[in-house]
Motif scaffolding. Structure first.
Motif, mmCIF file in Angstrom:
data_model
loop_
_atom_site.group_PDB
_atom_site.id
_atom_site.type_symbol
_atom_site.label_atom_id
_atom_site.label_comp_id
_atom_site.label_asym_id
_atom_site.label_seq_id
_atom_site.Cartn_x
_atom_site.Cartn_y
_atom_site.Cartn_z
ATOM 1 N N SER A 137 -1.306 4.742 4.498
ATOM 2 C CA SER A 137 -2.011 3.704 3.733
ATOM 3 C C SER A 137 -1.264 2.377 3.770
ATOM 4 N N MET B 20 -6.332 4.987 -3.414
ATOM 5 C CA MET B 20 -7.336 5.082 -2.357
ATOM 6 C C MET B 20 -8.637 5.506 -3.028
ATOM 7 N N ILE C 96 -8.439 0.902 0.074
ATOM 8 C CA ILE C 96 -7.144 1.095 -0.560
ATOM 9 C C ILE C 96 -6.851 -0.165 -1.361
#
Length: 184
Positions: free
Chosen positions: A33, A179, A94
């Protein structure tokens, strides 16, 4: 894995799944991420509260539904797999929240039968760092549920429920990563 279920005053559901991933998998999702390109965007929050909005730091990774399910191991988490059965991934993103950032209640989708899947990405989070997620009543006059951003936790909820993150404490690490995804 421990799980809890909450029902709002209007009958909408919030499902909480604790300790879904071991530390190694948590870390791999966080590293992936953090390597995505982030940019400043106008938040979705303007839709609910008097057109108030703010800029947020977010990323819109371009994963297919199968790639997302594989990374999040959706098919190995039976209760989550069952909740998402027959639904398709519509969008995912995200967020990187920072302390003192204003937050407003918002809904992730505006259609019935949509579910949101929220995953707290940080591998460590102290209760003194705040950053809880708060779900409100439909009229925004009451609180339905509050959830601490515990590492490895997944929350699946009706996308119509107004919610927001609370601001992180100034003593928190630089970002509170989450997320999110919407399934219809």
């Amino acid at each position: 894995m421990k799980q809890s279920e909450y029902t709002t005053s209007t009958g909408r559901k919030i499902y909480v799944f604790h300790e879904v991933y071991d530390y190694t998998h948590q870390l791999s999702i966080l590293k992936w991420s953090m390597s995505r390109p982030f940019s400043f965007n106008v938040s979705n929050e303007a839709m609910l509260v008097g057109l108030k909005s703010d800029t947020i730091l977010s990323s819109q990774p371009n994963l297919t539904e199968d790639q997302f399910k594989e990374m999040m191991r959706i098919d190995s988490i039976d209760p989550v797999k069952e909740l998402l059965k027959g639904k398709q991934l519509k969008r995912h993103w995200i967020n990187a929240n920072v302390s003192k950032a204003p937050t407003y209640f918002h809904a992730d989708a505006f259609k019935e039968d949509s579910l949101s899947l929220l995953y707290y990405l940080n591998c460590e989070w102290d209760t003194s760092w705040d950053g809880n997620t708060v779900w409100a009543t439909d009229d925004l006059k009451g609180i339905e549920h509050i959830e601490y951003p515990e590492p490895g936790k997944l929350v699946v909820f009706d996308s119509l429920i107004p919610h927001k993150p609370t601001s992180d404490s100034p003593i928190a690490p630089s970002f509170r990563f989450t997320m999110n995804s919407v399934w219809k």
